[in-house]
Design a protein around this motif. Structure first.
Motif, PDB file in Angstrom:
ATOM      1  N   LEU A  61     -44.677-114.413  32.369  1.00 13.03           N
ATOM      2  CA  LEU A  61     -45.498-113.675  31.311  1.00 13.03           C
ATOM      3  C   LEU A  61     -46.015-112.303  31.101  1.00 13.03           C
ATOM      4  O   LEU A  61     -46.563-111.264  31.340  1.00 13.03           O
ATOM      5  CB  LEU A  61     -45.743-114.435  29.933  1.00 13.03           C
ATOM      6  CG  LEU A  61     -44.667-114.878  28.892  1.00 13.03           C
ATOM      7  CD1 LEU A  61     -44.912-116.247  27.834  1.00 13.03           C
ATOM      8  CD2 LEU A  61     -43.707-113.673  28.275  1.00 13.03           C
ATOM      9  N   SER A  63     -46.857-111.846  34.406  1.00 20.40           N
ATOM     10  CA  SER A  63     -46.436-110.315  34.851  1.00 20.40           C
ATOM     11  C   SER A  63     -45.627-109.369  34.025  1.00 20.40           C
ATOM     12  O   SER A  63     -45.736-108.004  34.082  1.00 20.40           O
ATOM     13  CB  SER A  63     -45.148-110.834  35.857  1.00 20.40           C
ATOM     14  OG  SER A  63     -44.246-109.420  36.397  1.00 20.40           O
ATOM     15  N   HIS A  64     -44.856-109.754  32.912  1.00 15.14           N
ATOM     16  CA  HIS A  64     -44.811-108.743  32.439  1.00 15.14           C
ATOM     17  C   HIS A  64     -45.227-107.854  31.156  1.00 15.14           C
ATOM     18  O   HIS A  64     -45.350-106.488  31.150  1.00 15.14           O
ATOM     19  CB  HIS A  64     -43.517-109.278  30.686  1.00 15.14           C
ATOM     20  CG  HIS A  64     -43.426-109.148  29.524  1.00 15.14           C
ATOM     21  ND1 HIS A  64     -42.212-107.878  29.403  1.00 15.14           N
ATOM     22  CD2 HIS A  64     -43.707-109.235  28.375  1.00 15.14           C
ATOM     23  CE1 HIS A  64     -42.124-107.451  28.813  1.00 15.14           C
ATOM     24  NE2 HIS A  64     -42.704-108.176  28.241  1.00 15.14           N
ATOM     25  N   TRP A  67     -46.389-105.129  33.782  1.00 12.67           N
ATOM     26  CA  TRP A  67     -45.617-104.067  33.349  1.00 12.67           C
ATOM     27  C   TRP A  67     -45.050-103.775  32.265  1.00 12.67           C
ATOM     28  O   TRP A  67     -44.961-102.163  32.500  1.00 12.67           O
ATOM     29  CB  TRP A  67     -44.538-104.950  34.220  1.00 12.67           C
ATOM     30  CG  TRP A  67     -44.484-104.505  35.284  1.00 12.67           C
ATOM     31  CD1 TRP A  67     -44.323-106.391  36.443  1.00 12.67           C
ATOM     32  CD2 TRP A  67     -44.168-103.884  37.095  1.00 12.67           C
ATOM     33  NE1 TRP A  67     -44.439-106.282  37.828  1.00 12.67           N
ATOM     34  CE2 TRP A  67     -45.213-104.735  37.822  1.00 12.67           C
ATOM     35  CE3 TRP A  67     -44.632-102.919  36.640  1.00 12.67           C
ATOM     36  CZ2 TRP A  67     -44.778-103.983  39.054  1.00 12.67           C
ATOM     37  CZ3 TRP A  67     -44.811-101.862  37.764  1.00 12.67           C
ATOM     38  CH2 TRP A  67     -45.286-102.169  38.904  1.00 12.67           C
ATOM     39  N   SER A  68     -45.775-104.541  31.164  1.00 18.81           N
ATOM     40  CA  SER A  68     -45.585-103.525  29.753  1.00 18.81           C
ATOM     41  C   SER A  68     -46.805-102.837  29.991  1.00 18.81           C
ATOM     42  O   SER A  68     -46.301-101.596  29.139  1.00 18.81           O
ATOM     43  CB  SER A  68     -45.403-104.852  28.802  1.00 18.81           C
ATOM     44  OG  SER A  68     -44.387-105.620  29.012  1.00 18.81           O
ATOM     45  N   TRP A  84     -41.704 -99.948  37.148  1.00 16.43           N
ATOM     46  CA  TRP A  84     -41.165-101.412  36.783  1.00 16.43           C
ATOM     47  C   TRP A  84     -40.175-101.806  36.763  1.00 16.43           C
ATOM     48  O   TRP A  84     -39.151-101.026  37.942  1.00 16.43           O
ATOM     49  CB  TRP A  84     -40.966-100.629  34.934  1.00 16.43           C
ATOM     50  CG  TRP A  84     -40.321-101.716  34.768  1.00 16.43           C
ATOM     51  CD1 TRP A  84     -38.810-102.324  34.732  1.00 16.43           C
ATOM     52  CD2 TRP A  84     -40.829-102.385  33.020  1.00 16.43           C
ATOM     53  NE1 TRP A  84     -38.536-103.297  33.302  1.00 16.43           N
ATOM     54  CE2 TRP A  84     -40.321-103.764  32.794  1.00 16.43           C
ATOM     55  CE3 TRP A  84     -42.047-101.920  32.629  1.00 16.43           C
ATOM     56  CZ2 TRP A  84     -40.705-104.441  31.824  1.00 16.43           C
ATOM     57  CZ3 TRP A  84     -42.383-102.907  31.208  1.00 16.43           C
ATOM     58  CH2 TRP A  84     -41.364-104.075  30.977  1.00 16.43           C
ATOM     59  N   SER A  91     -33.818-106.158  32.166  1.00 21.73           N
ATOM     60  CA  SER A  91     -35.112-105.617  32.067  1.00 21.73           C
ATOM     61  C   SER A  91     -35.989-106.595  32.489  1.00 21.73           C
ATOM     62  O   SER A  91     -37.027-106.829  32.492  1.00 21.73           O
ATOM     63  CB  SER A  91     -35.159-105.235  30.674  1.00 21.73           C
ATOM     64  OG  SER A  91     -34.652-105.891  29.939  1.00 21.73           O
ATOM     65  N   ALA A  92     -35.262-107.986  32.663  1.00 23.49           N
ATOM     66  CA  ALA A  92     -35.394-109.238  32.467  1.00 23.49           C
ATOM     67  C   ALA A  92     -36.567-109.484  33.841  1.00 23.49           C
ATOM     68  O   ALA A  92     -36.530-110.561  34.516  1.00 23.49           O
ATOM     69  CB  ALA A  92     -34.776-110.704  32.270  1.00 23.49           C
ATOM     70  N   GLN A  94     -38.551-107.858  35.775  1.00 20.96           N
ATOM     71  CA  GLN A  94     -40.510-108.057  35.979  1.00 20.96           C
ATOM     72  C   GLN A  94     -40.400-109.373  35.698  1.00 20.96           C
ATOM     73  O   GLN A  94     -41.476-109.449  35.876  1.00 20.96           O
ATOM     74  CB  GLN A  94     -40.454-106.660  35.639  1.00 20.96           C
ATOM     75  CG  GLN A  94     -39.903-106.518  34.207  1.00 20.96           C
ATOM     76  CD  GLN A  94     -40.364-107.020  32.834  1.00 20.96           C
ATOM     77  OE1 GLN A  94     -41.521-107.844  32.334  1.00 20.96           O
ATOM     78  NE2 GLN A  94     -39.485-107.581  31.985  1.00 20.96           N
ATOM     79  N   MET A  95     -39.598-110.293  34.905  1.00 22.95           N
ATOM     80  CA  MET A  95     -40.454-111.344  34.617  1.00 22.95           C
ATOM     81  C   MET A  95     -40.004-112.334  36.118  1.00 22.95           C
ATOM     82  O   MET A  95     -40.611-113.184  36.127  1.00 22.95           O
ATOM     83  CB  MET A  95     -39.354-111.706  33.454  1.00 22.95           C
ATOM     84  CG  MET A  95     -39.991-111.636  31.998  1.00 22.95           C
ATOM     85  SD  MET A  95     -40.067-111.964  30.826  1.00 22.95           S
ATOM     86  CE  MET A  95     -40.435-113.791  29.952  1.00 22.95           C
ATOM     87  N   HIS A 157     -47.120-112.158  22.717  1.00 26.05           N
ATOM     88  CA  HIS A 157     -47.119-113.298  24.170  1.00 26.05           C
ATOM     89  C   HIS A 157     -48.037-114.377  24.193  1.00 26.05           C
ATOM     90  O   HIS A 157     -47.636-115.398  24.858  1.00 26.05           O
ATOM     91  CB  HIS A 157     -46.446-112.207  25.288  1.00 26.05           C
ATOM     92  CG  HIS A 157     -45.446-111.856  25.068  1.00 26.05           C
ATOM     93  ND1 HIS A 157     -44.112-112.104  25.369  1.00 26.05           N
ATOM     94  CD2 HIS A 157     -44.636-110.435  25.476  1.00 26.05           C
ATOM     95  CE1 HIS A 157     -43.065-111.205  24.878  1.00 26.05           C
ATOM     96  NE2 HIS A 157     -43.457-110.125  25.808  1.00 26.05           N
TER      97      HIS A 157
END
Length: 174
Positions: A61, A63-64, A67-68, A84, A91-92, A94-95, A157
């Motif tokens: 999270l 990390s997410h 990047w978000s 990204w 898309s996961a 990056q998690m 989150h």
């Protein structure tokens, strides 16, 4: 690891104008991410206790969220290249990348991105428009929308971080 001062973690703004209020809320939800990670072991940071969400961990999270924030500020708002980690089909990624990195490094990168975002916000008008447009409407995003979205994303989150932290080592907090 960079020391993050959590003593000023408050949602109460110094003034009640829109910019001060929203930037304070963004600062607060970001510092809450850091607060959720205090004294968390690396092994607990990468635990993925939810069978339906195999990449969901505290580290993932963080990390997410990093990047978000980079995506919305650097790519959407400023029009810079997208770095990204992931694709439209995955898309996961990056998690999952957060599962392979020390939590301290992830938190440092998140803090650095937050500082970058704060610089961009300070140097642009609240009504400044993004370089990239909304795919559904074809219209640009105003900076105020981007910041509201980051607040919403981070706050949502933080709820996940609450649960994951308690599941990992029993620590609860606000």
């Amino acid at each position: 690891m960079t020391h993050i001062d959590l003593s000023n973690r408050t949602d109460f703004p110094a003034a009640f104008d829109e910019r001060t209020t929203l930037t304070q809320f963004l600062r607060y939800v970001r510092l809450t991410v850091h607060a959720k990670c205090v004294d968390l072991s690396q092994s607990d940071a990468v635990k993925t206790p939810l069978p339906g969400s195999p990449a969901m961990s505290v580290a993932a999270l963080v990390s997410h969220l990093r990047w978000s924030e980079a995506f919305w500020i650097d790519v959407i708002f400023l029009g810079q290249p997208n770095h990204w980690p992931g694709t439209d089909d995955d898309s996961a990624l990056q998690m999952r990348a957060g599962l392979e990195r020390p939590l301290a490094e992830l938190l440092d990168e998140y803090a650095a991105q937050a500082a970058r975002t704060d610089e961009v916000v300070a140097s642009h008008d609240w009504d400044a428009e993004s370089v990239h447009n909304n795919e559904d409407t074809g219209k640009p995003f105003a900076l105020r929308y981007v910041i509201m979205h980051l607040i919403e994303e981070t706050a949502r989150h933080n709820g996940h971080l609450d649960i994951l932290r308690e599941m990992a080592d029993g620590v609860i907090g606000d």
